[in-house]
Design a protein around this motif. Sequence first.
Motif, PDB file in Angstrom:
ATOM      1  N   SER A   1      78.641  14.652 -37.333  1.00 21.01           N
ATOM      2  CA  SER A   1      79.388  14.418 -36.093  1.00 21.01           C
ATOM      3  C   SER A   1      78.758  15.122 -34.901  1.00 21.01           C
ATOM      4  O   SER A   1      79.268  15.027 -33.795  1.00 21.01           O
ATOM      5  CB  SER A   1      80.835  14.884 -36.250  1.00 21.01           C
ATOM      6  OG  SER A   1      80.866  16.259 -36.543  1.00 21.01           O
ATOM      7  N   ARG A   2      77.670  15.851 -35.126  1.00 19.94           N
ATOM      8  CA  ARG A   2      77.010  16.524 -34.016  1.00 19.94           C
ATOM      9  C   ARG A   2      75.512  16.580 -34.284  1.00 19.94           C
ATOM     10  O   ARG A   2      75.062  16.390 -35.408  1.00 19.94           O
ATOM     11  CB  ARG A   2      77.579  17.913 -33.781  1.00 19.94           C
ATOM     12  CG  ARG A   2      77.415  18.835 -34.947  1.00 19.94           C
ATOM     13  CD  ARG A   2      78.156  20.135 -34.718  1.00 19.94           C
ATOM     14  NE  ARG A   2      77.841  21.061 -35.801  1.00 19.94           N
ATOM     15  CZ  ARG A   2      77.784  22.353 -35.680  1.00 19.94           C
ATOM     16  NH1 ARG A   2      78.029  22.910 -34.512  1.00 19.94           N
ATOM     17  NH2 ARG A   2      77.484  23.121 -36.691  1.00 19.94           N
TER      18      ARG A   2
ATOM     19  N   GLY B   1      77.900  16.043 -29.508  1.00 19.46           N
ATOM     20  CA  GLY B   1      78.945  15.628 -30.443  1.00 19.46           C
ATOM     21  C   GLY B   1      80.017  16.676 -30.584  1.00 19.46           C
ATOM     22  O   GLY B   1      80.080  17.654 -29.840  1.00 19.46           O
ATOM     23  N   SER B   2      80.870  16.474 -31.572  1.00 18.44           N
ATOM     24  CA  SER B   2      82.005  17.377 -31.766  1.00 18.44           C
ATOM     25  C   SER B   2      81.725  18.359 -32.889  1.00 18.44           C
ATOM     26  O   SER B   2      81.028  18.050 -33.844  1.00 18.44           O
ATOM     27  CB  SER B   2      83.267  16.575 -32.076  1.00 18.44           C
ATOM     28  OG  SER B   2      83.081  15.808 -33.254  1.00 18.44           O
TER      29      SER B   2
ATOM     30  N   PRO C   1      82.922  19.896 -35.965  1.00 16.51           N
ATOM     31  CA  PRO C   1      83.969  19.596 -36.947  1.00 16.51           C
ATOM     32  C   PRO C   1      84.612  20.860 -37.516  1.00 16.51           C
ATOM     33  O   PRO C   1      84.002  21.925 -37.524  1.00 16.51           O
ATOM     34  CB  PRO C   1      83.215  18.837 -38.039  1.00 16.51           C
ATOM     35  CG  PRO C   1      81.817  19.316 -37.924  1.00 16.51           C
ATOM     36  CD  PRO C   1      81.589  19.635 -36.479  1.00 16.51           C
TER      37      PRO C   1
END
Length: 140
Positions: A49-50, A67-68, A70
């Motif tokens: 996610s990143r 990105g995020s 997590p």
Amino acid sequence: MHKVSPHQDSTFLHTDPMNIVGFWIPLEDATEENSCLWFIPGSHKNGISRRFVRNPIGPSPPTIMTGSDPEFDNHKFVAAPVMKGSLVLIHGEVVHRSYANRSKKSRHVYTFHVVETANTTYSKDNWLQPTEELPFPSLY
């Protein structure tokens, strides 16, 4: 030894298709006491996610995280103690970490990453790039 926060190696070394494999070889026994690796089983199926990339807008800072970030469920981590001389292969998308070694026993390791280059694109925005002077070595 400092702790290594939960992460996925493909966050830092991205390929298409993703095929990064970490080779982690303990030079001393790696136990829960002296900070063995911990994994979330099956986490390699969830993607990343990143990404840790070169900054596309300028030299300062030279790298950024996109990105995020997590959140991982601490209850899902499983300890993976191994004896010195073992080989732990780490799929690039599996979530793993290690705690800080607060014991009196050291835990030295040798680690490196391998990418299958056939039919694979190594991302041009990865923080680490080969150069003419320092190309990535081939294993064959």
